[in-house]
Write a protein that holds these residues in place. Structure first.
Motif, short mmCIF file in Angstrom:
data_model
loop_
_atom_site.label_atom_id
_atom_site.label_comp_id
_atom_site.label_asym_id
_atom_site.label_seq_id
_atom_site.Cartn_x
_atom_site.Cartn_y
_atom_site.Cartn_z
N PHE A 103 0.82 -1.23 0.00
CA PHE A 103 0.00 0.00 0.00
C PHE A 103 0.85 1.27 0.00
CE2 PHE A 103 -2.16 -3.22 2.75
CZ PHE A 103 -3.02 -3.71 1.78
N ASP A 144 0.85 -2.16 -4.30
CA ASP A 144 0.35 -3.16 -3.37
C ASP A 144 1.25 -4.37 -3.23
OD1 ASP A 144 -1.77 -1.50 -2.92
OD2 ASP A 144 -3.21 -2.62 -4.12
N GLY A 255 -6.51 -11.84 -4.32
CA GLY A 255 -6.57 -10.42 -3.98
C GLY A 255 -6.38 -9.48 -5.15
N PRO A 263 -11.21 -11.63 -3.94
CA PRO A 263 -10.85 -10.57 -2.98
C PRO A 263 -10.72 -11.05 -1.54
CG PRO A 263 -13.19 -10.45 -3.47
CD PRO A 263 -12.64 -11.57 -4.32
N PHE A 265 -7.97 -10.85 0.18
CA PHE A 265 -7.10 -9.88 0.85
C PHE A 265 -7.30 -8.51 0.20
CE2 PHE A 265 -4.75 -13.99 0.87
CZ PHE A 265 -4.84 -14.25 2.22
N LYS A 266 -6.80 -7.48 0.86
CA LYS A 266 -6.97 -6.12 0.35
C LYS A 266 -5.94 -5.76 -0.72
CE LYS A 266 -9.11 -4.31 4.56
NZ LYS A 266 -9.00 -3.30 5.65
N ARG A 267 -5.07 -6.71 -1.05
CA ARG A 267 -4.05 -6.47 -2.07
C ARG A 267 -3.73 -7.77 -2.77
NH1 ARG A 267 1.62 -7.73 -1.19
NH2 ARG A 267 2.02 -8.64 0.86
N ASP A 294 2.69 -8.66 6.53
CA ASP A 294 1.23 -8.55 6.49
C ASP A 294 0.58 -9.02 7.80
OD1 ASP A 294 0.34 -7.85 3.60
OD2 ASP A 294 1.93 -9.33 3.35
#
Length: 307
Positions: A103, A144, A255, A263, A265-267, A294
């Protein structure tokens, strides 16, 4: 490994037997592949000495003599520093390897506006140590994607490392978590990659695209969840290469919603786990492993040191 040391702004190399007979001009141009403009600058500004005396750039070097190069002068800083915690994997007077968190952009797209990037953090880190020089990134990672990134601390180191990268002598090993189980546990994907004209940020496999080669090996499977942990390494460095290639063969990264990943994970589940290169001056082999950061954990029970 070469015998070297730092003395103030000067970097000293004891000429090895393997350099016997080559000139400083040949050293800069052929061995280090220094750009002509940079080589000219070192020559005109008399930034190279031999045994403390003004260097004759066309005179053959002799073993055990001392080559001194002014590498560490302060520079006018053009990368705005931005404080944030950085994780240092390796550092000396010439290079810096950081473990990039997810991120976070690698570099600013606009120097005056984008300051919350790893390059800005690296700039702050150098200045906090009293090193008033501009950091130079050698490669990049997607925002990411996490893991090891190599930086140079001065222009000559940057030039040498750029050429090593161009000649595929800097090896980066990635860990990815992808959908599905592989019939072939080891292989190579050699499909060219180009822009997706229907989507500004996407890439796609295209016969008119640039050469792209990704090698992979399955290191762990979860048959219950139907996912695979793979390690992969590249012969080329195309934008989104790993993400595009695995999506293309039906195994998108977990992700990675841009390329069809679920989805969970957020990445995208992609980490630059290992970085290997020869030091630009000492020629020592440097191997860096980048720990996972992570939370919650993406890469379960993976031993980085067995890659």
């Amino acid at each position: 490994m070469l015998k070297t040391c730092k003395k103030g702004n000067w970097f000293e190399i004891i000429i090895p037997k393997t350099w016997d007979g080559i000139t400083i001009q040949e050293l800069f141009q052929r061995k280090w592949n220094s750009p002509k403009k940079l080589t000219h600058q070192f020559r005109m500004e008399q930034k190279v000495l031999v045994n403390g005396q003004k260097a004759d750039w066309n005179k053959p070097l002799t073993p055990e003599s001392k080559l001194q190069i002014n590498l560490f002068e302060e520079e006018e800083i053009n990368i705005p520093p931005q404080y944030m915690e950085v994780s240092v994997l390796y550092e000396d007077d010439h290079v810096l390897v950081l473990n990039k968190p997810p991120f976070l952009n690698t570099h600013p797209n606009d120097l005056s506006k984008d300051t919350n990037t790893l390059v800005n953090a690296a700039s702050f880190y150098l200045q906090s140590k009293g090193e008033m020089r501009n950091i130079r990134q050698i490669h990049r990672l997607d925002k990411d994607t996490s893991g090891a990134i190599l930086f140079a601390k001065h222009p000559l180191a940057g030039a040498i490392l750029d050429r090593l990268l161009e000649n595929r002598k800097i090896k980066r090993t990635y860990i990815a978590l992808v959908q599905g189980l592989f019939k072939q546990k080891k292989g190579s994907i050699k499909d060219p990659i180009g822009r997706d004209r229907h989507h500004a940020s996407r890439r796609r496999v295209s016969s008119s695209g640039q050469e792209a080669v990704t090698h992979y090996q399955v290191i762990k499977e979860n048959t219950k969840k139907q996912v695979s942990y793979i390690k992969c390494w590249l012969d080329t460095g195309r934008t989104h290469q790993i993400r595009v290639h695995f999506s293309h063969i039906g195994h998108p990264l977990i992700g990675d919603t841009l390329y069809g990943g679920l989805p969970f994970f957020k990445r995208q589940a992609l980490h630059a786990a290992k970085l290997e290169f020869l030091h630009p001056f000492t020629e020592e082999k440097i191997v860096c492993h980048a720990p996972f950061t992570d939370k919650p954990v993406i890469f379960q029970d993976i031993d980085l040191y067995t890659l």
